[in-house]
Design an enzyme around this catalytic site. Sequence first.
Site, short mmCIF file in Angstrom:
data_model
loop_
_atom_site.label_atom_id
_atom_site.label_comp_id
_atom_site.label_asym_id
_atom_site.label_seq_id
_atom_site.Cartn_x
_atom_site.Cartn_y
_atom_site.Cartn_z
N GLN A 212 17.36 -31.74 30.57
CA GLN A 212 18.24 -32.76 31.14
C GLN A 212 19.52 -32.18 31.74
OE1 GLN A 212 17.43 -35.88 31.56
NE2 GLN A 212 15.54 -35.85 30.39
N LYS A 235 11.86 -32.82 36.40
CA LYS A 235 13.14 -33.52 36.27
C LYS A 235 14.18 -32.98 37.25
CE LYS A 235 12.26 -34.44 31.37
NZ LYS A 235 11.87 -35.85 31.52
#
Length: 415
Positions: A212, A235
């Site tokens: 993240q 991501k």
Amino acid sequence: MTAKPESHALPLDVERIRADFPLLARTVHGKPLIYFDNANTSQKPVSVIDAVDRHYREHNANVARAVHQLGEEATASYEGARDSLARFLNASSRNEVILTSGTTQSINLVAYSWALPRLKPGDAILTTVMEHHANIVPWQIVAERTGAVVKAAPIDTNGELIVEKFVEMLTPDVKLACVAHVSNVLGTVNPVRELARECRKRGIPLLVDGSQAAPHRPIDVQALGCDFYAVTGHKMLAPTGTGALWAKREHLESMPPFFGGGEMIREVRFDGTVFADPPHRFEAGTPNIAGFAGMTAAIDYLNGIGFDRLETYEQGLLAYATDALESVPGVRIFGRAAEKEPVISFLIEGAHANDMATLLDLEGVAVRSGHHCAHPLMQFFGVPATLRASLAFYNTRAEVDGFIRAIEKVRKLLL
């Protein structure tokens, strides 16, 4: 889009950027799409899509298995992704970068190749309450097999790691510490450099889940001082099934293979096999070659924007969205860390998260609902699920406004 380095101080031209992402132009249930599920997976720019398409159209062959032209081109592309990732992470050597399917495989690799051969009864692995299941379950599995235990450092009600407690828990029985760089639920940025320093004082390796963090901030593993760092491609604009594990060379040299098969060997004989040197020792079988062509394009795209501009824009958007959401009656926001990435988890009083997400989808708004692969964190806050709006540099304030209007409409339907 490829921005010149000298333009990094300029504001983002978000409309130009959005034109690079075809999916952002579509409609859902007859409404313009507002995609606020970026912590789950990012959308892909044309350059990434084209890189994958070009591989299959022009270079499709297996890597490291042929001396013909196509094989050499495919191998050069695949190994080029390793070079790109080494620069992206500021690794001291390309040979410290193992290409994986993502953070989950990367953590499992460390669990089975590093931890499993070393742990014994009485040993411990330290993680935190805010971790994704991928940074909990592999440690539980190897702990059960070895007689070790998994301990979790606490957080406070703002969703911040209680650093002094983490440090207190770095007792002699701890053989490995693991922490998310950024929480996938709260957006909390953990002080990895400080944690790594405390781990080094005690001779405890530190693994960092960077899945993240990598989409939002520059990563420098040498400056962070950790021992293992994992990233997930999908991501950070790249295709699914791509990612990497960076590890200090000393660890890789001591780790046995996780998977066995082709390409991870020097010689196979029935009286014994000689394995390849790292990183190829850990890359058995045919990899996602086209995906890693896309990974290179994704890194080029992020570097073209510049993380300084990207961070400035996303932090402004996070502040705008947080203020707007706080104006909604009955809202409860989870995660009030002083340093956050653009993730907001929340609930509306009297409305179930899944009901809200379903009705928001009918308004064209894509958010996440559920436990977000973080059951212990949900238990800490005493809720079964939350809604999560996660933003990216291609999102806009106008989308935030549309998101808030949709919430207000849905809230009236449910309450």
